[in-house]
Every structure is written in C-alpha cells, then in structure tokens.
Enzyme design. Structure first.
Site, PDB file in Angstrom:
ATOM      1  CG  HIS A 251      -0.415  -0.058   2.536  1.00  0.00           C
ATOM      2  ND1 HIS A 251       0.386   0.934   3.049  1.00  0.00           N
ATOM      3  CD2 HIS A 251      -0.514  -0.993   3.516  1.00  0.00           C
ATOM      4  CE1 HIS A 251       0.734   0.631   4.282  1.00  0.00           C
ATOM      5  NE2 HIS A 251       0.221  -0.552   4.596  1.00  0.00           N
TER       6      HIS A 251
ATOM      7  CE  LYS B 275       2.169   0.693  10.366  1.00  0.00           C
ATOM      8  NZ  LYS B 275       2.246  -0.728  10.621  1.00  0.00           N
TER       9      LYS B 275
ATOM     10  CE  LYS C  44      -3.933  -3.463   0.771  1.00  0.00           C
ATOM     11  NZ  LYS C  44      -3.345  -3.883  -0.451  1.00  0.00           N
TER      12      LYS C  44
END
Ligand code: MSP
Length: 515
Positions: free
Chosen positions: A21, A297, A300
């Site tokens: 990501h 934060k 995923k």
C-alpha cells in the site's frame, strides 16, 4: 588504490503477507530520492530493498490462501512487489528475499558465530506474542490484552527457545547513542531509544519451536530462527556478510530507513547483534512517521490500505513520488487527502513548474525558431540558484525532503515572477534590436533556470525531468540528466547558444474532477 566505500541505503524488507500500500511506497520512494540525489553528488551509492518472507504472519496468509508459503511469496514478489517498484521508477541496486540461499546460509553462519562467542543460550519463553508485529510483547505494549498497533488479541506463547544476550549490550548501546547523536534520528526517535535503553533490557528469544516456516537453527533443527533475527541480517547478507571481500566496500550501512513502529528492532536489537559479532554498526537509523487514515496507521489488516495505483492512475507516478515527501515532514505522521493532493498538483506541479516549462519552450519556438539565444545572465536568478542548491543539499543531508523540495519550489516561483515581470510576450511585439536582445536574454535565463530545475527535481520526478531535459535539447552538449552534478548545477550559462529545443508534452495534464 582502494575503491571508495558506497553510500549504502536500505528500506525495511516488506512482509509479503499482502500487496503493497502507499505506506510501503512512501519509504521506498524516500530511499530512492535520497540515493538518486547522492548519485548526482557523484558518490558511489548502493540501494537495497527486498522482502521478509518467513514467520507466522506470512505462513498464516499463505495457508489461508491454500498456498504453500514459498509459492505464495514467489507470487507476491513477482506479481505485486517487484512490478510496483518498477512502475514507481525505483532504482534499487539489489532486491533481497529472505528465502534466498545467499541469505539463509549467511544467517546460519552468523548465528553459529554468536553461539560460539557465548551470546546464545537455551531458555524458556513465556509471554504474549503479536503475529501482526511478529514481536514478543511486554505487558506495557498491550491495551486490554490487545497489541496497541494492530488492535488484535495477542497469542500466549510458552516455548523452549534459544536466547540472545541482548541485555549484555545495554551500556554499549547507550554509549553509542550518547557519542553519536546522529546514529538515530530524528531527535524524538533517538530519545525514545535512549529512554528504552535506560530501562530494563531483557534478553531476546531468537527461535521458535512451534513453527517450521523459517531458517532452521543450525545446531537444533527442530527450531527455526525468529523472523526478526533473520530479517535484520538481510542488510548485511545482501552485501556479502562473512563471504565477500567486498563486504567492507558497502558495510556499514549509511542509512537504514524505517517506519517508527520498527525503530527498536533497528536501533536496539540490530546494533547489538552486530556488536556481538564485532562488526561495525550502521551510521544512521532514521525513523519516519506513518501515513494515517482516520488518525490511525494505514494498514491492510485494518482494511485502510490505499493501493499506489489508486493515486498513480489519477495523478501519475511523478506526482505521487512528489506529494508525500512535499506534504509531510519526514519523521512526522501525516494524513493523505485527495483534496490536498489535488490542490498541490494543480498549483505547484502544473502551474508553477509545468507551465513554466511549456511557456518557455513555446516562446523559444515562436520567437527564436526553437534555438536557444545568446548566453545571458541575471544575477538575481543565478544568485538565488546558488543559495537554493546549497540549502537543498543541506536539507537532503538531514533527510529533510520537504525542506529540499520547498527550496527548489521557491526558486521555481522566483523564475515565474521574473517572467511575469519581464513580460517577454510584450518585448516580442516591439521590433527594435534592444527589445529583441532583451527578449533573448529573458528566454535564455528562463531556459537556464529550467535546466537547473530539471537537475534539482530529477531525484524526485525523474520521468518529468527527463521530458524537460529532452525538450531543452541539452543531452548532446551537457550529457545525460542523471550525470548532472549537484555541485555544478548553479554554474550559470551552461546551455550553449544555438541549442535546438523541441516540443514538450504537457508535464502535468489537467485532472478531470471525479465524483
Ligand atoms: N518485515 C518487517 C521489516 C523488517 S526490516 C528488517 C516489517 N514489514 S512491514 O511490511 O510490516 O512494514 C514495512 C515498513 O512499512 C515499515 O517501516 C513500516 O513502518 C512501513 N509502513 C507500514 N505501514 C505504514 C504506514 N501506514 N505509513 C508509513 N509507513 C508504513 O515491518
């Protein structure tokens, strides 16, 4: 004569439990910008990235996907991670996978040496373990029985393991950070590490007996080496630890870039491992902040990960490389917002930089048939360029990417101001020689400024700057863009008169607003 030691930069090696990501891309882009800048300083540079493939987390994901762990890793590395770095123009020199033989054999050798030196002993580990972090936790790391980072329940382990005498290095580490404040940055990270070391430092379990996906402990093959002990060694195994005579041409690493969540591994455990093996410790560990989503934060596992393609499809690769380093001070947390990205894309990239380039090239074409006029100078611009280069170079030395970009952007704005003030389109309407000469001077100076901007922005936006370099027509006379030296960029008057420019495509096309 011995060859110069490389400036050696690393990223963390990423877990291949899932596709990357933008948080992962953030670190790798920062490392790429840093290494490209150092290359343009004329240094020999080595940039390493890779993947962390062992451990419970990767095994669990592979199993959940009905795959054996190695084929799972192969698939993710080849279909997701490596292609992303290519797409983002990451110029890494090596890519290490912890399942490679070169790594596994060197890790085993290192561990045996530590055991022979008396730093490894048998013991029993009892306590909480977070699979998300792959970390043995202390009660203070938990909130209501859950890992504070992953908000997930921890596992309670009770195993006979091998331990590393981490506690034996507490004093030496404290001494190291007191003597070398730069060894851990930013300041907040160094303070965190020092205060951790001032507390109780426990020995570390470095093997797992209830897991088989890992590198076997050489003298006790029923156990595998703890994934972090294995992973940290990648930085040294990749450059030939224990085997290559060239090891010292790269080691010690100059900068380990890490996210703040993995600071302790890098600034406590890793240097202690090296001290135990009597190897030099890294020159600097730099902990950057997190990209946040809703104040947490991005990750995923929390389904908040944004795929890099979501941004690059819309804004292009170079704007993506630019945005995070420009918007967030390196070391602080920051949030991603489409609005902010869109606003900066339009004002800073498309208007300030892109338009300056297209306007200049178009006027050179229109008024001078695409031939660069006589060499000129404008002390205000050339003087400003000198201080820009100095300040940007200094900023990069302290990994202040935002500071460096702002310096370059300010110069860009100054050049725009110069064009607005001189109004070359008005000069072009007058047919007398004096005006023609002034028009030539203005466009020469603007072209020179663009030459400098291409060099200075090259490490952040290599594709865009290459387009500009080509349009300026300077490759034949000045050489390749990547070979332009930072130390030479401020020398005014480098583009030879008569250089033939060519059409430039729009560097930052207008973005259609989406729903
Ligand atoms: N495998 C370990 C690192 C071993 S290094 C010897 C690991 N992998 S990770 O894939 O979970 O994370 C890799 C890096 O990505 C870490 O530096 C982490 O901080 C960073 N990031 C993960 N999510 C992030 C954000 N949301 N924002 C910024 N960086 C992020 O840890």
């Amino acid at each position: 004569m011995s060859e110069q030691k490389s400036f050696y930069v690393t990223t963390p090696i990423y877990y291949v439990n899932d596709a990357p990501h933008i948080g992962h891309a953030y670190t790798t882009i920062a490392g790429d910008v840093l290494t490209r800048w150092h290359r343009q300083r004329g240094e020999s540079v080595w940039y390493l990235t890779g993947t962390d493939e062992h451990g419970q987390k990767v095994l669990n994901t592979a199993t959940a996907n009905n795959a054996d762990p190695l084929s799972w890793c192969d698939r993710l590395v080849n279909d997701a991670w490596k292609p992303l770095w290519q797409q983002l123009n990451i110029a890494n020199d090596d890519f290490i996978r912890t399942t490679e033989a070169r790594h596994e054999s060197r890790v085993q050798k290192f561990l045996t040496e530590l055991k022979d030196a008396g730093y490894i002993y048998a013991g029993k580990f009892e306590g909480p373990y977070c699979v998300g972090c792959e970390e043995f936790k202390l009660p203070a790391d938990l909130l209501e029985g859950k890992c504070k980072i992953h908000s997930k329940p921890v596992e309670l382990l009770s195993e006979d393991n091998w331990f590393f005498k981490l506690s034996a290095f507490r004093e030496q580490l404290l001494e190291h950070y007191r003597k070398n404040p730069n060894a851990c940055q930013p300041e907040s990270a160094r303070n965190e590490v020092v205060s951790f070391l001032e507390g109780e430092v426990r020995d570390l379990s470095i093997s797992r007996s209830t897991l088989s996906w890992g590198i076997p402990v050489p003298w006790d093959t029923k156990q595998v080496i703890y994934v972090w002990f294995d992973a940290l060694l990648n930085y040294a195994t990749a450059v030939g630890l224990g085997e290559s005579k060239d090891f010292s041409k790269k080691w010690p690493a100059d900068i380990h870039l890490v996210g703040k969540d993995i600071l302790r591994f890098h600034a406590v455990i890793w240097p202690a491992m090296l001290m135990a093996a009597k190897l030099p410790v890294p020159n600097q560990v730099f902990a950057h902040g997190w990209l946040l989503v809703a104040g947490e934060k991005m990750s995923k596992s929390k389904l908040t990960g944004i795929a890099p393609s979501e941004i690059t499809n819309h804004f292009g690769v170079d704007a993506f490389r630019y945005y995070f380093l420009r918007a967030i001070p390196f070391g602080s947390d920051g949030s991603f917002s489409w609005e902010d990205m869109s606003a900066r894309y339009t004002s800073e990239l498309a208007n300030d930089f892109g338009n300056l380039a297209s306007r200049t090239i178009a006027m050179l074409e229109k008024y001078f048939d695409g031939k660069i006029p006589e060499v000129a100078n404008e002390p205000k611009l050339s003087g400003a360029l000198q201080s820009t280069v100095k300040a940007a170079d200094l900023a990069i030395s302290s990994l202040d990417f935002q500071g460096a970009i702002l310096q370059i952007l300010d110069f860009c704005k100054l050049v725009n101001g110069y064009v607005t003030e001189k109004e070359p389109w008005k000069l072009a309407k007058q047919s007398d020689a004096a005006n023609k000469k002034e028009l030539g001077d203005v466009l020469y100076n603007t072209a020179e400024a663009l030459r400098a901007l291409a060099v200075l922005f090259n490490s952040v936006m290599p594709q865009t700057c290459q387009k500009l370099w080509r349009a300026l027509g300077v490759e034949k006379t000045l050489g390749k863009l990547a070979d332009q030296r930072i130390s030479n960029v401020a020398k005014w008057g480098q583009i030879p008169a008569g250089t033939v420019t060519s059409k430039i495509e729009i560097l930052f096309p207008k973005i259609e607003a989406e729903e």
